[in-house]
Scaffold this active site. Sequence first.
Site, PDB file in Angstrom:
ATOM      1  N   ASP A 137       0.876  -1.216   0.038  1.00 33.98           N
ATOM      2  CA  ASP A 137       0.071   0.085   0.249  1.00 33.98           C
ATOM      3  C   ASP A 137       1.040   1.129   0.010  1.00 33.98           C
ATOM      4  OD1 ASP A 137      -2.373   1.665   0.424  1.00 33.98           O
ATOM      5  OD2 ASP A 137      -2.425   1.465   2.513  1.00 33.98           O
TER       6      ASP A 137
ATOM      7  N   GLU B  97       2.491   4.984  -3.929  1.00 36.34           N
ATOM      8  CA  GLU B  97       2.608   5.953  -5.065  1.00 36.34           C
ATOM      9  C   GLU B  97       4.138   6.583  -5.326  1.00 36.34           C
ATOM     10  OE1 GLU B  97       0.094   5.817  -2.944  1.00 36.34           O
ATOM     11  OE2 GLU B  97      -0.846   4.348  -4.028  1.00 36.34           O
TER      12      GLU B  97
ATOM     13  N   ASP C  47      -8.975   4.098  -2.023  1.00 32.99           N
ATOM     14  CA  ASP C  47      -9.862   4.454  -0.709  1.00 32.99           C
ATOM     15  C   ASP C  47     -11.246   5.046  -1.593  1.00 32.99           C
ATOM     16  OD1 ASP C  47      -7.911   3.600   0.638  1.00 32.99           O
ATOM     17  OD2 ASP C  47      -7.161   5.731   1.166  1.00 32.99           O
TER      18      ASP C  47
HETATM   19  C1  GLC Z   1      -4.497   3.537   2.779  1.00 35.36           C
HETATM   20  C2  GLC Z   1      -5.140   2.102   1.961  1.00 35.36           C
HETATM   21  C3  GLC Z   1      -6.094   1.680   3.138  1.00 35.36           C
HETATM   22  C4  GLC Z   1      -5.291   1.047   4.419  1.00 35.36           C
HETATM   23  C5  GLC Z   1      -5.150   2.299   5.047  1.00 35.36           C
HETATM   24  C6  GLC Z   1      -4.370   1.844   6.245  1.00 35.36           C
HETATM   25  O1  GLC Z   1      -5.667   4.288   3.044  1.00 35.36           O
HETATM   26  O2  GLC Z   1      -5.582   2.578   0.833  1.00 35.36           O
HETATM   27  O3  GLC Z   1      -6.587   0.490   2.273  1.00 35.36           O
HETATM   28  O4  GLC Z   1      -6.488   0.364   5.071  1.00 35.36           O
HETATM   29  O5  GLC Z   1      -4.045   2.809   4.163  1.00 35.36           O
HETATM   30  O6  GLC Z   1      -3.386   0.884   6.026  1.00 35.36           O
END
Ligand code: GLC
Length: 817
Positions: free
Chosen positions: A426, A429, A502
């Site tokens: 995650d 980017e 998200d």
């Molecule tokens: C980011 C991700 C989400 C995750 C969060 C905490 O917002 O996109 O899916 O739950 O981080 O790790």
Amino acid sequence: MDENILNPNPIGKIIEEEEEFHHLNNPVLGLKPIVKKYLGSVTDVKEAGNKFFFTDSEARVEVTVVTDEIIRVRLAPHGVFLEEFSYAVPKHDQKAVVFSLHQDENEYRVSTNTVNCHIRKIDFHISFSDTQDHVTSQDSVPMHWEENTQFGGYYVFGTKVCHHDEAFYGLGDKASDLNLRGRRFKNWNTDAYSFGWNQDPLYRSIPFYISLNEGIAHGIFFDNTFKATFDFGAEDRTKTSFWADGGELQYYYIHGPHMMDVVKRYHLLTGTHPMPPLWALGYHQCRWSYYPETKVMSVAKGFRTNQIPCDGIYLDIDYMDGYRCFTWNRKYFPDPKKMIKELAADGFKTVVIIDPGIRVDDNYSVFKEGKEKRYFCRRCDDYFMEGHVWPGRCQFPDFTNPEVREWWGGLFDELVQLGVAGVWNDMNEPAVFGAGTFPDDVRHQYDGFRGSHRKAHNVYGMQMVRATYEGLRKLMKNKRPFTITRAGYSGLQRYASVWTGDNVASWEHLRLGNIQCQRLSMSGVPFCGTDIGGFSGEPDGELFTRWIQFGAFSPFMRAHSAGDTKEREPWSFGEPYTAINRKFIELRYRLLPYMYSTFWEHHRYGFPILRPVVLQEQDVLTNQARQDEFTYGDKILVCPVMEPGQTSRPVYLPKGQWYNFWTNEIAQGGGEIMVPTPLETIPVFIKAGAVLPEYPIMQYVGEKEIEEVKLNVYYADHEVNSFLFEDYGETFAYEQDIYLEKKFIVNGKNNLVTIEQTMEGLYTPRYENYHFRLIGLPFAPTKIIVDGKTITDFVLTEDKCYEFKFSKNFKHIEILK
Ligand code: GLC
């Protein structure tokens, strides 16, 4: 041939005006102004193997014959090309292609057996045509560039003619209508929390689009990792432009004429997704976060007591010690190995999140090692790139360095030993709180082709998940890893699945998610899904159920939600929702062999998994704007319900006959029909002639030994082919041909239906029999003959289907009136 090709340069005037304009605004008298430069007239050509080098005496243009249907064009403003390197296109063996170069008074022409690339002498306009001299793509102005005085290099521009009815698809990750016409988009990977309609850019950059004009398609893959812009007739409706803030103007022209051909050929360049473990096609449950251990175990138990199938359970950032990657919070998870083992014993595969930000902490081994080995990214003046993310102040590995990737891959050893089955990358980017992302001056090793963050930004996430995937692949020996990433660039499909980031618990986002998954699928990112229910905000029971119904037909099916929301398991909303959610998750498990076979079709042949109707019937003009219906593979058509309280909705069925999955009623395609949509169902139709393989309902993959596979045979009065792919479902043995690809050919007449089976591959499934279910037979059979043997014990079921069993090795079946 298009008349424009022969016209003298229609934009010559514009160039002059622009030069004049810059002169007037140039405050430093006597200094040559920086202006956009355009290619001039072609003065010479040189041939070298499958490449042709054209020049206007200063700039050079390389035209490479990649395959019969793919031609690459590159521009070197001052005649010197950059060294060839691409993260998107791995080097592949050049197939022998026959091609030739011709010239006449007006143009040079590089021709293969299917495509001509025309280079107009007077103004360097490049165009492409097919063997019938139909021009599919043509420059509107010659390729051009502008010197970048701050960073060096050039801003590079390509501009093509945009036709009146031309439609555009692709670009992977855009929150807009499926047809991109009339809009401008940027590619710059962005953490876009709670993004809205038309918000741009989002998490991934896929610089590949498909044009559809007068029923003929072609693709352009602009393989440039810098910040790039695509304009599909937005600024000027007669022009389609793409440009980047650096790098080379390098694009692949991909010939159609079918959109499906374009998508398949794009995969030829950038690769396909490896076969996922079969369990990864099951249902996944996620939340930010399930902790402590007792919570994880009670959620898992909830699935089994509610008898709702589930394979994947996720640990979001709170499982770590102070969000330090590769550590555990021992207060919440005192014995992760034991927990993961217990989960596994009950069929759950544990997936853990790993972000790129490594906490600056000299007592933390990952940081210490990365620091010692100088694996973290640095700024132009050698300072470390530091920024805040979940753990606080962090540094970030340079995943564009192969040595760093190797190190990173090895860090998963302990997690693999603990039994972790999948990894979720995650924030890659990369996301940095406050700043958004890295500053431009951060340096990257870029596999030896060094560059700043301007060049590496869009591939950072892809290289992170590549390191993760390759590391897991080594550590898990012959087992298939499961990986999921938020950011990526073209080619990411070789390493991971994706989710759309998200999103929001709203009906609008359900609609958007449907478009995004279709778009990702046709842009080379097949294994995709949305946060079912919406990440932020609260869905009500109806929205959640409608989302589960859509999710059952998303290639990746995972419910996920932010930490400040209410519980979000499939039973959280009570009845009638729980029962309907269960029914759809069960349906997913019943359809697993079909979905897995569709994945194989993708992996081996480069087909997308989800297919918008325009991809199947591009000659129907009204399909250009359709974005609700899609097919999963080519046999199941789905139309999600995306409005509250909807009790019926129009559904477009492509030409041919379709069976309503719920009632087995036959519907004629080629137009819209109204379909009832009570909360219990969404429109699902099966193509006539399909053989739909089905597994028994299981609570997780591998719960039961498959004793027989049901084959649902939908009658058609013509010949239709279907596939079934089978293998071990979790190893790489398929790469050594240990698999079985079965083909079923169904052909129906008024008094006879035949089913033939052929097989390829070396795998032997353990079950013995097929359970045939014949749907829609126009006659009552008197006799069924299988491989010369007459079957008498076939039965008529209550829903008017005929059923019988026979060996999985059958070759030929005749069902006679
Ligand atoms: C980011 C991700 C989400 C995750 C969060 C905490 O917002 O996109 O899916 O739950 O981080 O790790």
